[in-house]
Design an enzyme around this catalytic site. Sequence first.
Site, PDB file in Angstrom:
ATOM      1  CG  ASP A  46       5.737   3.721   1.945  1.00  0.00           C
ATOM      2  OD1 ASP A  46       5.713   4.371   2.902  1.00  0.00           O
ATOM      3  OD2 ASP A  46       4.352   3.446   1.218  1.00  0.00           O
TER       4      ASP A  46
ATOM      5  CG  PHE B  60      -1.707   1.381   1.238  1.00  0.00           C
ATOM      6  CD1 PHE B  60      -2.905   1.379   0.389  1.00  0.00           C
ATOM      7  CD2 PHE B  60      -1.731   2.409   1.912  1.00  0.00           C
ATOM      8  CE1 PHE B  60      -3.978   2.310   0.117  1.00  0.00           C
ATOM      9  CE2 PHE B  60      -2.220   3.504   1.949  1.00  0.00           C
ATOM     10  CZ  PHE B  60      -3.398   3.500   1.159  1.00  0.00           C
TER      11      PHE B  60
ATOM     12  CE  LYS C 250      -1.017   5.677   7.866  1.00  0.00           C
ATOM     13  NZ  LYS C 250      -0.668   5.227   6.573  1.00  0.00           N
TER      14      LYS C 250
HETATM   15  C1  LIG Z   1      -1.083   5.210   5.032  1.00  0.00           C
HETATM   16  C2  LIG Z   1       0.248   4.947   4.135  1.00  0.00           C
HETATM   17  C3  LIG Z   1       0.418   5.831   2.968  1.00  0.00           C
HETATM   18  C4  LIG Z   1      -0.427   6.914   2.621  1.00  0.00           C
HETATM   19  O1  LIG Z   1      -0.399   7.890   3.360  1.00  0.00           O
HETATM   20  P1  LIG Z   1      -1.278   9.156   3.390  1.00  0.00           P
HETATM   21  O2  LIG Z   1      -0.855  10.130   4.067  1.00  0.00           O
HETATM   22  O3  LIG Z   1      -2.639   8.482   3.602  1.00  0.00           O
HETATM   23  O4  LIG Z   1      -1.523   9.783   1.785  1.00  0.00           O
HETATM   24  C5  LIG Z   1       1.361   5.281   2.177  1.00  0.00           C
HETATM   25  N1  LIG Z   1       2.280   4.146   2.419  1.00  0.00           N
HETATM   26  C6  LIG Z   1       1.906   3.467   3.541  1.00  0.00           C
HETATM   27  C7  LIG Z   1       2.954   2.429   3.883  1.00  0.00           C
HETATM   28  C8  LIG Z   1       1.084   3.913   4.551  1.00  0.00           C
HETATM   29  O5  LIG Z   1       0.804   3.062   5.468  1.00  0.00           O
END
Ligand SMILES: *Cc1c(COP(=O)(O)O)cnc(C)c1O
Length: 392
Positions: free
Chosen positions: A217, A132, A246
Amino acid sequence: MNTEKIMALDKDYVMQTYGRQPLALEKGKGAVVWDVEGIPYIDCVAGIAVNNVGHAHPRVAEAISKQAHKLIHTSNIYYIEEQVRLAKQLVEISPHQKAFFCNSGAEANEGAIKLARKFTGKGDIIAMENSFHGRTITTITATGQHKYKKGFGPLPPGFSHVPYGNLEVVEDAITEKTAAVLVEPVQGEGGIILPPQGYLDGLKKICHENDVLLIFDEVQTGFGRTGEMFASQKYKVTPDITTLAKAIAGGFPMGAILASEEVGNAFEPGDHAATFGGGPLACAAGLASIETIKEEGLVVKSRENGTYFKNELKELFQEHGRVEDVRGVGLMLGIEMDMPCAQLVDAMRHQGVLVNCTAEKVLRFVPPLVITREQIDNVTNHLDEVIGRYTD
Ligand SMILES: *Cc1c(COP(=O)(O)O)cnc(C)c1O
């Protein structure tokens, strides 16, 4: 307004993109939140791994309030003191040398893809199945789960996916057009999937040998979540680029791209920008949040209480046949059930505990890193009782 009224207005006026719980929160402190009816909950969701320092942390609240009275927004046309201070702080706590600031995780990943393309002069990105990376058109393309893409095509070309945890398939997928491999060091939304032993180092080695960049990420794994400040430190693998969001600013919206000196320098004036990126308010919140994580020893707490929590969850695994697996690292934990866990989420909420369900059958626990052992015991006791209802 009471919960019912808020729910009715949401239905009338807000685009219905979320499958929301019937709950409206009003305030929080540490690892506890209260709804508008005044009912307290132990929060094992933490805004989805955002509120690492706990809710309404006085230090973060104070920093935001003080900064808001001085200067809320300026522009990246000018220098911003809070931004350079936060960039320096991030470089000190991470394995990187340069930072770029934006406003969300998806935006950080978008920027990281641009940076990898600019640096390598190549276009293709290899990402992982079950991953994700966000909800923009490019990041749903990078995301390795069909449900996030359905109905939103055409999607941009240049992305391919390989199974997470397998090095051979990455080697096979790399071509002379590959710019980068994009991976969550621990898959979050995918159901708390840990990297197999040697996997992340293996990726680094393969990327290095093929002149391909490695992007971690760490939007979900960052800022103490895994029991180290970053998962790259936990697994002792330094990527070329790390994306963050986050928990970066204690709940204030912010994202960042970190990179090595060499890669970071590939961006030249005019290449990338964000109106709000690295604004004084977000940076003040980020500085206060990182100071809090350091001063309160939250990285060590995450490691120690995470181990404690995981062991408690493992006992449930022994006791209840419907628990298939308990896994995770630090305070990023999941229990996989042999049934959809939405009903368990509801039952736990009625017991005063917020958890969330990801990948359909995985109950995810990503509480504020300030959660106490007493609160953890409370959570696992309720969980024991709730899971027991389905086992008997
Ligand atoms: C939550 C998340 C995202 C997206 O972040 P947003 O601030 O909602 O755009 C991307 N990568 C990972 C691994 C995430 O957990």
